[in-house]
Design a protein around this motif. Structure first.
Motif, short mmCIF file in Angstrom:
data_model
loop_
_atom_site.label_atom_id
_atom_site.label_comp_id
_atom_site.label_asym_id
_atom_site.label_seq_id
_atom_site.Cartn_x
_atom_site.Cartn_y
_atom_site.Cartn_z
N ALA A 104 -10.87 -64.17 63.55
CA ALA A 104 -11.08 -63.21 64.64
C ALA A 104 -9.95 -62.16 64.66
O ALA A 104 -10.20 -60.98 64.90
N GLU A 105 -8.74 -62.65 64.37
CA GLU A 105 -7.58 -61.75 64.37
C GLU A 105 -7.71 -60.67 63.28
O GLU A 105 -7.29 -59.54 63.47
N CYS A 106 -8.32 -61.03 62.16
CA CYS A 106 -8.38 -60.10 61.02
C CYS A 106 -9.64 -59.22 61.02
O CYS A 106 -9.68 -58.20 60.33
N ALA A 107 -10.67 -59.62 61.78
CA ALA A 107 -11.98 -58.97 61.62
C ALA A 107 -12.13 -57.68 62.40
O ALA A 107 -11.72 -57.59 63.56
N ASP A 108 -12.73 -56.69 61.75
CA ASP A 108 -13.15 -55.47 62.45
C ASP A 108 -14.61 -55.60 62.89
O ASP A 108 -15.03 -54.99 63.86
#
Ligand code: S3P
Length: 172
Positions: free
Chosen positions: A141-145
């Motif tokens: 979630a932290e990495c996703a756009d």
């Protein structure tokens, strides 16, 4: 800015096959980090884990990701790519990153009995996936756009939706 998508998500969510379709439509190469690791080390993934250990696998995976992000290509990553902080930092500064989000229950049926995935080759596949999801979902979630729910749709529909959302990035 590089607008080629990077796919992240747990084992069995379809990063490689969806990545292949995206690359075909975007008329570019697909870099599959697992395949690249296999060819650089010259061993299968279970062999790498067995002979050199997971930490070595993660070192090579990091180098492969770093090189892949410099290329104009769709990148399909291994499920554990988000475990290393330096990979997360690289993903966060790369857009767009697409998380193929799927529940352990959906994935377990797809990867049960797969001998090429050392982390689930032994033990209870569903429980292992639940543990991995608990640890990794916040990192994905932290990495996703773009977060793309995987189970509800057919692959072709997912590809179409991703392409739709990617066009928003190329207009930026
Ligand atoms: C792993 C996932 C695998 C592969 C390796 C470790 C993981 O890739 O990189 O077995 O830690 O989740 P897939 O996600 O393509 O199965």
């Amino acid at each position: 800015m590089n607008h080629y998508p990077v796919l992240i998500g747990l084992m069995g969510c379809g990063k490689s096959s969806i990545g292949r379709r995206l690359a075909r439509t975007l008329n570019c190469a697909l870099i599959d980090t697992d395949e690249e690791i296999i060819s650089r080390v010259g061993m299968s993934i279970p062999e790498i884990f067995e002979r050199h250990g997971e930490a070595y696998f993660r070192d090579v995976e990091h180098e492969v990701l770093r090189d892949a992000l410099r290329r104009s290509a769709v990148v399909a990553t291994g499920g554990g790519i988000v475990e290393r902080l330096e990979n997360r930092s690289a993903l966060i500064s790369h857009t767009p990153v697409v998380w193929l989000q799927a529940a352990p229950e959906f994935l377990a049926a797809r990867i049960a009995g797969d001998r090429n995935r050392p982390l689930v080759a032994r033990g209870n596949v569903l429980q292992t996936l639940r543990d991995l999801a608990a640890k990794r979902d916040p990192l994905y979630a932290e990495c996703a756009d773009i977060v793309m729910p995987r189970a509800e749709l057919k692959k072709s529909a997912i590809v179409a939706r991703i392409l739709e959302q990617l066009s928003a990035f190329s207009e930026e």
